[in-house]
Write a protein that holds these residues in place. Structure first.
Motif, PDB file in Angstrom:
ATOM      1  N   LYS A  17      72.833  -2.703  43.800  1.00 60.93           N
ATOM      2  CA  LYS A  17      73.818  -1.737  44.270  1.00 60.93           C
ATOM      3  C   LYS A  17      74.681  -1.276  43.106  1.00 60.93           C
ATOM      4  CE  LYS A  17      74.108  -3.613  48.906  1.00 60.93           C
ATOM      5  NZ  LYS A  17      74.971  -4.192  49.934  1.00 60.93           N
ATOM      6  N   GLY A  18      75.399  -0.198  43.316  1.00 59.89           N
ATOM      7  CA  GLY A  18      76.309   0.298  42.294  1.00 59.89           C
ATOM      8  C   GLY A  18      75.877   1.647  41.761  1.00 59.89           C
ATOM      9  N   LYS A  19      76.641   2.128  40.786  1.00 63.95           N
ATOM     10  CA  LYS A  19      76.336   3.437  40.204  1.00 63.95           C
ATOM     11  C   LYS A  19      75.017   3.414  39.444  1.00 63.95           C
ATOM     12  CE  LYS A  19      81.063   5.044  39.717  1.00 63.95           C
ATOM     13  NZ  LYS A  19      82.108   5.472  38.787  1.00 63.95           N
ATOM     14  N   LYS A  20      74.847   2.385  38.617  1.00 69.66           N
ATOM     15  CA  LYS A  20      73.615   2.272  37.841  1.00 69.66           C
ATOM     16  C   LYS A  20      72.665   1.333  38.578  1.00 69.66           C
ATOM     17  CE  LYS A  20      71.850   1.302  33.281  1.00 69.66           C
ATOM     18  NZ  LYS A  20      72.128   0.791  31.942  1.00 69.66           N
ATOM     19  N   LYS A  21      71.725   1.902  39.312  1.00 72.64           N
ATOM     20  CA  LYS A  21      70.791   1.092  40.084  1.00 72.64           C
ATOM     21  C   LYS A  21      69.730   0.514  39.168  1.00 72.64           C
ATOM     22  CE  LYS A  21      71.309   3.546  44.399  1.00 72.64           C
ATOM     23  NZ  LYS A  21      70.633   4.242  45.479  1.00 72.64           N
ATOM     24  N   LYS A  22      69.525  -0.801  39.274  1.00 74.09           N
ATOM     25  CA  LYS A  22      68.468  -1.457  38.522  1.00 74.09           C
ATOM     26  C   LYS A  22      67.341  -1.801  39.483  1.00 74.09           C
ATOM     27  CE  LYS A  22      71.245  -3.708  34.965  1.00 74.09           C
ATOM     28  NZ  LYS A  22      71.623  -5.024  34.420  1.00 74.09           N
ATOM     29  N   PHE A  23      66.127  -1.749  38.987  1.00 72.95           N
ATOM     30  CA  PHE A  23      64.959  -2.104  39.771  1.00 72.95           C
ATOM     31  C   PHE A  23      64.404  -3.402  39.195  1.00 72.95           C
ATOM     32  CE2 PHE A  23      65.565   2.328  40.473  1.00 72.95           C
ATOM     33  CZ  PHE A  23      65.127   2.561  41.762  1.00 72.95           C
ATOM     34  N   LEU A  24      64.406  -4.464  40.008  1.00 78.66           N
ATOM     35  CA  LEU A  24      64.005  -5.788  39.553  1.00 78.66           C
ATOM     36  C   LEU A  24      62.733  -6.238  40.254  1.00 78.66           C
ATOM     37  CD1 LEU A  24      67.508  -7.489  39.808  1.00 78.66           C
ATOM     38  CD2 LEU A  24      66.473  -6.528  37.770  1.00 78.66           C
ATOM     39  N   SER A  54      59.651   4.133  32.470  1.00 81.16           N
ATOM     40  CA  SER A  54      58.484   4.879  32.935  1.00 81.16           C
ATOM     41  C   SER A  54      58.046   4.413  34.326  1.00 81.16           C
ATOM     42  CB  SER A  54      57.334   4.733  31.946  1.00 81.16           C
ATOM     43  OG  SER A  54      57.011   3.373  31.768  1.00 81.16           O
ATOM     44  N   ASP A  55      58.201   3.107  34.614  1.00 81.31           N
ATOM     45  CA  ASP A  55      57.861   2.595  35.940  1.00 81.31           C
ATOM     46  C   ASP A  55      58.896   3.013  36.980  1.00 81.31           C
ATOM     47  OD1 ASP A  55      55.565   1.356  35.068  1.00 81.31           O
ATOM     48  OD2 ASP A  55      56.556  -0.555  34.685  1.00 81.31           O
ATOM     49  N   VAL A  56      60.155   3.057  36.587  1.00 72.79           N
ATOM     50  CA  VAL A  56      61.234   3.401  37.517  1.00 72.79           C
ATOM     51  C   VAL A  56      61.031   4.798  38.085  1.00 72.79           C
ATOM     52  CG1 VAL A  56      63.703   3.915  37.654  1.00 72.79           C
ATOM     53  CG2 VAL A  56      62.933   1.818  36.571  1.00 72.79           C
ATOM     54  N   LYS A  57      60.549   5.706  37.268  1.00 68.68           N
ATOM     55  CA  LYS A  57      60.308   7.075  37.722  1.00 68.68           C
ATOM     56  C   LYS A  57      59.318   7.092  38.884  1.00 68.68           C
ATOM     57  CE  LYS A  57      58.826  11.570  35.996  1.00 68.68           C
ATOM     58  NZ  LYS A  57      58.264  12.294  34.851  1.00 68.68           N
ATOM     59  N   ASN A  58      58.248   6.308  38.780  1.00 68.55           N
ATOM     60  CA  ASN A  58      57.252   6.242  39.854  1.00 68.55           C
ATOM     61  C   ASN A  58      57.780   5.490  41.071  1.00 68.55           C
ATOM     62  OD1 ASN A  58      55.313   7.604  38.328  1.00 68.55           O
ATOM     63  ND2 ASN A  58      54.674   5.709  37.329  1.00 68.55           N
ATOM     64  N   ILE A  59      58.543   4.433  40.844  1.00 69.05           N
ATOM     65  CA  ILE A  59      59.078   3.629  41.945  1.00 69.05           C
ATOM     66  C   ILE A  59      60.055   4.451  42.780  1.00 69.05           C
ATOM     67  CG2 ILE A  59      60.462   1.598  42.508  1.00 69.05           C
ATOM     68  CD1 ILE A  59      57.708   0.849  41.540  1.00 69.05           C
ATOM     69  N   LYS A  60      60.867   5.277  42.136  1.00 73.24           N
ATOM     70  CA  LYS A  60      61.827   6.108  42.874  1.00 73.24           C
ATOM     71  C   LYS A  60      61.118   7.056  43.831  1.00 73.24           C
ATOM     72  CE  LYS A  60      65.812   6.134  39.820  1.00 73.24           C
ATOM     73  NZ  LYS A  60      66.679   6.935  38.951  1.00 73.24           N
ATOM     74  N   ARG A  61      59.930   7.497  43.462  1.00 74.79           N
ATOM     75  CA  ARG A  61      59.165   8.375  44.339  1.00 74.79           C
ATOM     76  C   ARG A  61      58.607   7.600  45.538  1.00 74.79           C
ATOM     77  NH1 ARG A  61      54.216  10.132  42.051  1.00 74.79           N
ATOM     78  NH2 ARG A  61      55.341  10.218  40.099  1.00 74.79           N
ATOM     79  N   LEU A  62      58.260   6.326  45.323  1.00 73.49           N
ATOM     80  CA  LEU A  62      57.693   5.508  46.393  1.00 73.49           C
ATOM     81  C   LEU A  62      58.762   4.969  47.345  1.00 73.49           C
ATOM     82  CD1 LEU A  62      55.096   3.494  44.303  1.00 73.49           C
ATOM     83  CD2 LEU A  62      54.609   5.332  45.903  1.00 73.49           C
ATOM     84  N   ILE A  63      59.982   4.762  46.828  1.00 75.27           N
ATOM     85  CA  ILE A  63      61.088   4.264  47.657  1.00 75.27           C
ATOM     86  C   ILE A  63      62.183   5.328  47.644  1.00 75.27           C
ATOM     87  CG2 ILE A  63      62.571   2.293  48.126  1.00 75.27           C
ATOM     88  CD1 ILE A  63      60.963   0.696  46.124  1.00 75.27           C
ATOM     89  N   PRO A  64      62.057   6.386  48.437  1.00 77.05           N
ATOM     90  CA  PRO A  64      62.964   7.526  48.317  1.00 77.05           C
ATOM     91  C   PRO A  64      64.407   7.262  48.742  1.00 77.05           C
ATOM     92  CG  PRO A  64      61.460   7.845  50.149  1.00 77.05           C
ATOM     93  CD  PRO A  64      61.028   6.610  49.437  1.00 77.05           C
ATOM     94  N   TYR A  65      64.649   6.384  49.703  1.00 82.38           N
ATOM     95  CA  TYR A  65      66.004   6.215  50.239  1.00 82.38           C
ATOM     96  C   TYR A  65      66.669   4.942  49.748  1.00 82.38           C
ATOM     97  CZ  TYR A  65      64.249   9.890  53.191  1.00 82.38           C
ATOM     98  OH  TYR A  65      63.701  11.061  53.624  1.00 82.38           O
ATOM     99  N   SER A  66      66.379   4.523  48.525  1.00 78.41           N
ATOM    100  CA  SER A  66      66.984   3.300  47.998  1.00 78.41           C
ATOM    101  C   SER A  66      68.164   3.631  47.107  1.00 78.41           C
ATOM    102  CB  SER A  66      65.957   2.518  47.200  1.00 78.41           C
ATOM    103  OG  SER A  66      65.491   3.279  46.120  1.00 78.41           O
TER     104      SER A  66
END
Length: 66
Positions: A17-24, A54-66
């Motif tokens: 959560k927060g302004k800068k979202k991290k994907f773990l 580069s992975d985050v770009k693809n993940i954001k497309r797969l999880i649109p409402y996160s």
């Protein structure tokens, strides 16, 4: 039209959560054959790892409402 969430990806990736979202994600190779690894490697794999940009770009497309 609403976008569909890719459920298997949503289960494997944790979004902070927060302004800068991290994907773990978890490190690979922790299920079995761990006796041969050093203790340092085993401890390192217990922690979550950040995904690359580069992975985050693809993940954001797969999880649109996160």
């Amino acid at each position: 039209m609403k976008l569909k969430t890719h459920k298997s990806t949503a289960k494997k990736v944790k979004v902070t959560k927060g302004k800068k979202k991290k994907f773990l994600t978890k490190h690979a190779g922790q299920d079995h054959f761990n006796a041969r690894e050093t203790g340092k490697v085993s401890r390192r794999k217990r922690r979550s790892q950040d995904l690359s940009k580069s992975d985050v770009k693809n993940i954001k497309r797969l999880i649109p409402y996160s």
